[in-house]
Design a protein around this motif. Sequence first.
Motif, mmCIF file in Angstrom:
data_model
loop_
_atom_site.group_PDB
_atom_site.id
_atom_site.type_symbol
_atom_site.label_atom_id
_atom_site.label_comp_id
_atom_site.label_asym_id
_atom_site.label_seq_id
_atom_site.Cartn_x
_atom_site.Cartn_y
_atom_site.Cartn_z
ATOM 1 N N LEU A 70 6.412 102.403 -16.527
ATOM 2 C CA LEU A 70 6.951 103.043 -15.329
ATOM 3 C C LEU A 70 8.312 102.456 -14.958
ATOM 4 C CD1 LEU A 70 3.775 103.398 -13.115
ATOM 5 C CD2 LEU A 70 5.241 105.266 -13.877
ATOM 6 N N ASP A 71 8.424 101.133 -14.945
ATOM 7 C CA ASP A 71 9.702 100.507 -14.608
ATOM 8 C C ASP A 71 10.781 100.900 -15.599
ATOM 9 O OD1 ASP A 71 8.478 99.312 -12.472
ATOM 10 O OD2 ASP A 71 8.395 97.302 -13.355
ATOM 11 N N SER A 72 10.426 101.009 -16.867
ATOM 12 C CA SER A 72 11.408 101.364 -17.898
ATOM 13 C C SER A 72 11.851 102.814 -17.769
ATOM 14 C CB SER A 72 10.815 101.102 -19.284
ATOM 15 O OG SER A 72 10.489 99.737 -19.444
ATOM 16 N N SER A 73 10.911 103.700 -17.453
ATOM 17 C CA SER A 73 11.296 105.112 -17.292
ATOM 18 C C SER A 73 12.160 105.302 -16.050
ATOM 19 C CB SER A 73 10.052 106.002 -17.222
ATOM 20 O OG SER A 73 9.288 105.741 -16.055
ATOM 21 N N ARG A 74 11.931 104.487 -15.032
ATOM 22 C CA ARG A 74 12.766 104.557 -13.829
ATOM 23 C C ARG A 74 14.157 103.970 -14.088
ATOM 24 N NH1 ARG A 74 7.603 102.308 -10.486
ATOM 25 N NH2 ARG A 74 6.602 104.332 -10.062
ATOM 26 N N ALA A 103 7.656 112.183 -8.601
ATOM 27 C CA ALA A 103 8.983 111.637 -8.850
ATOM 28 C C ALA A 103 8.889 110.141 -9.154
ATOM 29 C CB ALA A 103 9.879 111.871 -7.642
ATOM 30 N N GLY A 104 9.376 109.756 -10.322
ATOM 31 C CA GLY A 104 9.352 108.361 -10.715
ATOM 32 C C GLY A 104 8.000 107.848 -11.155
ATOM 33 N N GLY A 105 7.011 108.722 -11.206
ATOM 34 C CA GLY A 105 5.664 108.316 -11.591
ATOM 35 C C GLY A 105 5.337 108.689 -13.019
ATOM 36 N N LEU A 106 4.053 108.719 -13.318
ATOM 37 C CA LEU A 106 3.613 109.039 -14.667
ATOM 38 C C LEU A 106 3.845 110.513 -14.989
ATOM 39 C CD1 LEU A 106 0.191 107.127 -14.848
ATOM 40 C CD2 LEU A 106 2.393 106.427 -15.827
ATOM 41 N N ALA A 107 4.265 110.766 -16.214
ATOM 42 C CA ALA A 107 4.439 112.133 -16.698
ATOM 43 C C ALA A 107 3.217 112.616 -17.456
ATOM 44 C CB ALA A 107 5.667 112.216 -17.607
ATOM 45 N N GLY A 108 2.292 111.704 -17.723
ATOM 46 C CA GLY A 108 1.074 112.030 -18.436
ATOM 47 C C GLY A 108 0.213 110.796 -18.531
#
Length: 286
Positions: A70-74, A103-108
Motif C-alpha cells: 500500500l505504501d509503495s502504490s501510494r 482512493a489509495g487503498g487496495l485494488a484487489g
Amino acid sequence: MDFVDAHCHIISEDLSAYPKAPIGGKQSEWAATRPVTAEGMVARMDETGIDQAVLVQATTNYGYDNSYVLDSSRRWPERFVAVGTVDPLRPDAAAGLKAAVGAGGLAGVRLFTSGSTVPTQGEWFVAGETFPFWEQAAELDLPVCLQMRLGAATRQLVELLERFPGVKVLLDHIGYPDIASSPARAGAEVAELGVHPGLHLKLTHRNLERLRDAGEQAGDFLTPVLEAFGAGRIAWGSNLPAAEQSLPELRALAENVLAGLPEQDRQEIFAGTARRLYPGLTQSGA
C-alpha cells in the motif's frame, strides 16, 4: 507494445517499518535470498520497458499486513496498484474489505487455498463463513486472485463461480495445469472453466516455461484456452522475484511463447486485461 506486469512481489529492507510476519511462520526461499524492494522494482521495470505493475502481497513475508504494498502504490501511483491478502473467514471480513479499498487503498485481494501459507487445510474458500466476503467483493467489483491448484479443488472453484457469478476471480498461474504431461489434456481442463464469465486467468512463468518446453505442442494448450476465454480474460504476470529469472528474461519468455498470436491478443494479455481488472492502472497510466 504496452506492458503491465500483473503479478510481482516486493520486500522492504526496513525491518522496523515492515517487520516479517509470514503466515504459518515460514518465510519463502525467494523472499529471503533474492528480495526486490519497491525502488528496485521501478528500476527493473524501467530497464525492461514495463510501464506499470500490480504489487501482490508477499504473504510468506508479511502475512495479512499489507502496509508495504500500500505504501509503495501510494508513493508511485503512476506505476503501481496494490493487491493485498485478507482472511475471509473473519467475522468482520466484509467490513474490513470495504474499508481497505478506495482512493489509495487496495485494488484487489489475493487468497491462498493451498501450500505453506494456508492456516486452514481444505478448500475453505467456499465455506459459508466466507460468503459475506464474496458478496462484498462482488458489490465492490473487486478482483480476487485465487492461488490454487486445479484438480481436487476444481469442484469448489466451480461452486464459487456459480454461487457468486458477479465476482471477478483471477486464477493465479492458471491453477498450475499439468502442461508437461499433456498440453492438450491440460488445455481442455482449463477451457471447460471458460463458461464462467467472471473467471480470468493469470499467465506466469510457471505456465510459460512448460509451454516453451512443449514446443509445437504448446498450441494444443493455448488454442482451446484462448477460444474459451478470449485474450481479454488472460493477463500476463512475471512473478518476479519468486521467479529466478530477471525481469527482461521473463518478458522475453512470454513474448517468445506468445509470438504466434495475433497482435491484438498479445496486447490484451500483456496490458489490456490487467488495465480492465485494475482501473487504477488506466487512470494513472504513464
